[in-house]
Enzyme design. Structure first.
Site, PDB file in Angstrom:
ATOM      1  CE  LYS A 158      -0.792   0.115   5.638  1.00 10.86           C
ATOM      2  NZ  LYS A 158      -0.296   1.476   5.496  1.00 10.86           N
ATOM      3  CB  THR A 159       4.780   2.394   1.595  1.00 20.17           C
ATOM      4  OG1 THR A 159       3.677   2.207   3.023  1.00 20.17           O
ATOM      5  CG2 THR A 159       4.962   3.306   1.513  1.00 20.17           C
ATOM      6  CG  ASP A 210      -0.837   5.200   5.457  1.00 20.06           C
ATOM      7  OD1 ASP A 210      -1.339   4.180   5.298  1.00 20.06           O
ATOM      8  OD2 ASP A 210       0.451   4.682   5.053  1.00 20.06           O
ATOM      9  CD  GLU A 211      -1.418   2.248   9.243  1.00 22.20           C
ATOM     10  OE1 GLU A 211      -2.115   1.757   8.603  1.00 22.20           O
ATOM     11  OE2 GLU A 211      -0.141   1.798   8.832  1.00 22.20           O
ATOM     12  CD  GLN A 239      -1.785  -4.563   9.305  1.00 24.00           C
ATOM     13  OE1 GLN A 239      -1.364  -4.419   9.744  1.00 24.00           O
ATOM     14  NE2 GLN A 239      -2.527  -4.859   7.620  1.00 24.00           N
ATOM     15  NE  ARG A 245       3.305  -5.622  10.982  1.00 22.55           N
ATOM     16  CZ  ARG A 245       2.293  -5.279   9.557  1.00 22.55           C
ATOM     17  NH1 ARG A 245       3.234  -4.451   9.238  1.00 22.55           N
ATOM     18  NH2 ARG A 245       1.272  -5.903   9.263  1.00 22.55           N
TER      19      ARG A 245
END
Length: 789
Positions: free
Chosen positions: A33-34, A225-226, A256, A614
């Site tokens: 996504k980044t 974002d997020e 998340q 992660r």
DNA sequence: TTACGTACATTTTTT
DNA sequence: ATGTACGTAA
């Protein structure tokens, strides 16, 4: 640009080149996504959108910095420079510097961190004469914080009988008064706390339509974002700003969402499609980060949550190794297991330290890991915890700087008015506070006019006060011309701070000095960076703002290759080759505080999901049968999360039948007689489940004291150089080992000679004459002494 | 006013 | 096990 777009898969490309209108990207863990966000911004600019018109809100400043750098490489740094990119807090702090005057705030307002806020809260509670056991500072603080994040202002609070009722029921009827006083005091001090940065922005945009229009016009393209971790306050800001052009792109993953405790509202992302017309929905479901085993294991856990969006994360990556599960006896053993596994894996696979991360639920867990890593001489760095800028000595220096910039800053003033000690005691400060409130002035204003004010302070003290005032004022004058570094250096030297820090030669004192040194270097770097930007207008103000909003993650010290230790919260957005998730035990992870409601438990589960995802190549889950908590050895059982993973993705390294290192360890020797005792008092919420991973026996749990006596460590012959383990409660050991005249080594005080031994049982104390620090009386139970002769 | 000792609470996560 | 808070002695 074409070159870059060709690096994207089809699912990623679509949202990247979707230029206008509202859109949401549901991006699974590790789905790139980044990359999409970065390329999308570059694409917008490529399509002729001015960087000046793009607002991009990220979760950490570090993420913003990295994204900006990546964009620079695509579109050129000249272009990227004008992008407005950062966290909600830092972006709106900047806007409030320009616009805060509408609300009555000076442009040089200072920012209270949690510590400052809680101190202020504490003194308010004290001043109001309230019972501090009922009005617990931390609880009051977080309650008020949640009001602010829900946009419940003081006025709204008093107009809401339900809230008042709820607080009254909680035996805190004065909640509203505290809230009001707190807000007033912050305002008077020209200070904003973290929540104010958002709340005041909302106030600004609501009360001043012209200001709103100006920023709406400016931010024609907004990216968040997020998004799953935005709170109500942030949600409203975004809505307000995006209202005109509706070019709003939010990215997130409901699986998340892990910040509900600080007000994040998962329904922001769940309901996004209802908030705007014609929302385009994109999904990124292919995971590029992790192996099949890790992705599938994570999926099987998150399946247990009810509240979630429909999404299937998959990967084309290798199968990889199964997720390894390891059980230890104690937290110390767990640390040793992790350290030696890192050591061996690194050797066998030619990996670097930075390929490993150790993730835990609570900061306190880092200690056992640190000890083990240090013994193995593996370099590590702890992220988070007490961040650099929160350390006492650093806060002391920055408090002076804050006061120079904003003399109304009450917390800064109270911190330094008598530090280093200059004979201004609590009584005097109390008198000043009372008088200041009476006159409706700030303390500093009062200090400037001491002789004109009716206040009962004797002449000697008055002189001390005016010396202090003169000192600060001289700094203010210097600030007019000098840069932040020169000023800071001057302050540390002339305020007596350096002398104070220099005074004690203990190892901690030296560390403190080094920290101050590091701070000064940091300011120097910052100032030099500003020079390059050509406008070193107000370097001190900007530096302080950075300091207040910095996270530990942002600090990028040119470190040596190291293993990363951090909480799972901090690890969000990061990835590591090998990940150890430690302390997977009921009441720890999931946390005992989070098992009251289904939604809390689901957040814990999402947190576990974040932790697991992660890992790129290999994940380890570890737990211990007992661990030190509150200084006591407490039994624990494996986390339900381990059990929730499908067996086929797991490799149990320590099978159910306990390996008996030492027969004395087996709790079974106490036999069936104990395990038949049923304790009817032990009532505890637990969903129906049968632990797959049973521990060796149950007797230990019921008779911990007896069990501990037979801990194998106590039975081992103790060699001369053996460090006395803090976990050791068998005190007989000390009698045989330590005697008057023994030479010992202490981790902090160095070598010393035992002068006297006193007390019995667990309370044996020794009086020791150390080279550093002189004669100390230490409780042997705690002091980690090494006998050297 | 300060320095030092003892008592006490304290552990969930962070911008 | 560590930090803070409060009381007492100098």
């Amino acid at each position: 640009m074409e070159k870059y777009l060709s690096q994207l898969n089809e699912a990623q490309l679509e949202p990247t080149i979707q230029k206008d209108g509202p859109m949401i990207i549901i991006a699974g863990a590790g789905s790139g996504k980044t990359r999409v966000l970065t390329y999308r911004i570059a694409y917008l600019m490529n399509q002729g959108v001015d960087a000046f018109n793009i607002l991009s809100l990220t979760f950490t400043n570090k993420a913003a910095k990295e994204m900006k750098e990546r964009i620079s490489t695509i579109v050129g740094s000249g272009e990227a420079k004008n992008l407005w990119m950062g966290t909600f807090h830092s972006v709106f702090a900047k806007i409030l510097r320009f616009e805060g005057h509408h609300l009555g705030f000076p442009s040089n307002f200072t920012i209270y961190d949690t510590q400052d806020s809680q101190r202020l809260m504490g003194s308010i509670i004290k001043e109001m004469g309230l019972d501090k056991d009922i009005y617990k500072t931390k609880q009051i603080y977080s309650r008020i914080s949640s009001y602010k994040n829900s946009l419940i202002t003081v006025k709204a609070y008093f107009n809401n009988p339900e809230l008042k009722e709820a607080d009254a029921m909680a035996r805190r009827p004065k909640m509203g008064e505290i809230y009001k006083e707190y807000v007033d005091r912050c305002f008077k001090a020209g200070c904003m706390d973290f929540d104010d940065l958002l709340l005041r922005t909302n106030e600004l945009l609501t009360r001043f339509p012209a200001v709103l229009a100006q920023y709406q016009d400016r931010f024609r393209y907004i990216l968040v974002d997020e998004y799953q971790d935005t709170n109500h306050s942030q949600y409203l800001i975004v809505r307000a700003l995006a209202d005109r052009f509706q070019n709003i792109c939010v990215v997130g993953d409901d699986a998340q969402s892990i910040y509900a405790f600080r007000g994040a509202n998962i329904s922001n992302i769940l309901n996004f499609q209802k908030d705007y017309d014609g929302v385009k929905l994109f999904r990124l479901e292919q995971n590029y980060r992790s192996t099949k085993n890790i992705v599938h294991a994570a999926n099987s856990v998150i399946e247990h949550n009810e509240t979630k969006l429909d999404k299937v994360v998959w990967t084309a990556n290798d199968e990889g190794g199964k997720v390894k599960v390891h059980r230890s006896l104690t937290d110390g053993d767990e640390g040793r297991y992790v350290a030696s596994t890192i050591f061996e894996t690194k050797m066998n696979n030619q990996l670097q330290n930075s390929d490993f991360a150790i993730l835990y639920r609570t900061n306190a867990q880092s200690r056992a890991m640190e000890d083990a890593l240090r013994k193995r001489e593996i370099p590590y760095r702890i992220y988070g915890g007490l961040s650099f800028y929160q350390r006492k000595e650093i806060k002391d220096v920055t408090a002076y700087l804050r006061l120079i910039l904003n003399p109304s800053d009450e917390e800064a003033l109270k911190r330094v008015i008598n530090y280093p000690p200059r004979g201004i005691g609590q009584t005097t400060i109390d008198k000043l506070m009372v008088a200041a409130n009476g006159y409706g002035k700030t303390i500093f204003e009062l200090l400037e006019n001491l002789d004109k004010v009716d206040i009962k302070i004797n002449a000697g003290t008055k002189r001390k006060l005016s010396d202090f005032t003169t000192l600060i004022k001289s700094y203010q004058v210097m600030n007019e011309t000098a840069n932040a570094f020169d000023l800071a250096e001057h302050v540390t030297k002339t305020s007596g701070l350096m002398r104070e820090f220099n005074k004690d030669g203990t190892p901690e004192g030296i560390t403190r000095l080094e920290n101050v040194e590091e701070l000064l270097n940091g300011i120097k770097d910052f100032v030099e960076g500003q020079m390059e930007l050509a406008d070193a207008s107000d370097s001190l103000a900007e530096f302080l703002e950075d300091v207040a909003l910095a996270t530990d993650l942002d600090a990028d010290k040119g470190d040596v290759d190291h293993v990363a230790l951090m909480t799972i919260h901090l690890a969000k957005g990061l990835e590591f080759n090998h990940v150890f998730i430690v302390g997977l035990e009921e009441d720890l992870f999931p946390s005992a505080m989070s098992m009251n409601t289904r939604s809390e438990l689901e957040e814990e589960r999402r947190l576990f999901y974040v932790a697991l995802t992660r890992a790129e190549k290999q994940a380890y889950l570890t737990y211990a049968l007992s661990r030190y908590r509150w200084g006591k050895l407490v039994d624990s059982e494996p986390s339900r999360f381990i059990e929730e993973i499908d067996d086929e993705f797991l490799e149990i390294l320590t099978p159910t039948e306990e390996r008996r290192i030492n027969p004395m360890l087996s709790a079974d020797i106490f036999g069936d007689s104990k395990s038949k005792i049923v304790n009817p008092n032990k009532i505890r919420y637990k969903p129906a489940k049968k632990p797959v991973l049973k521990k060796g026996g149950t007797a230990a749990k019921k008779e911990p004291e007896k069990f501990q006596v037979t801990t194998p460590k106590n039975l081992k012959p103790v060699a001369k150089t053996t460090a006395i383990d803090a976990s050791n409660t068998n005190t007989n050991l000390f009698d045989s080992e330590l005697a008057v005249g023994s030479l010992v080594k202490h981790i902090r005080f160095g070598n010393g000679e035992v002068l006297k031994i006193e007390g019995a049982g667990a309370d044996v104390k020794a009086e020791i004459n150390f080279q550093h620090g002189g004669v100390k009386k230490l409780l042997l139970r705690f002091a980690k002494l090494e006998v050297i002769g």
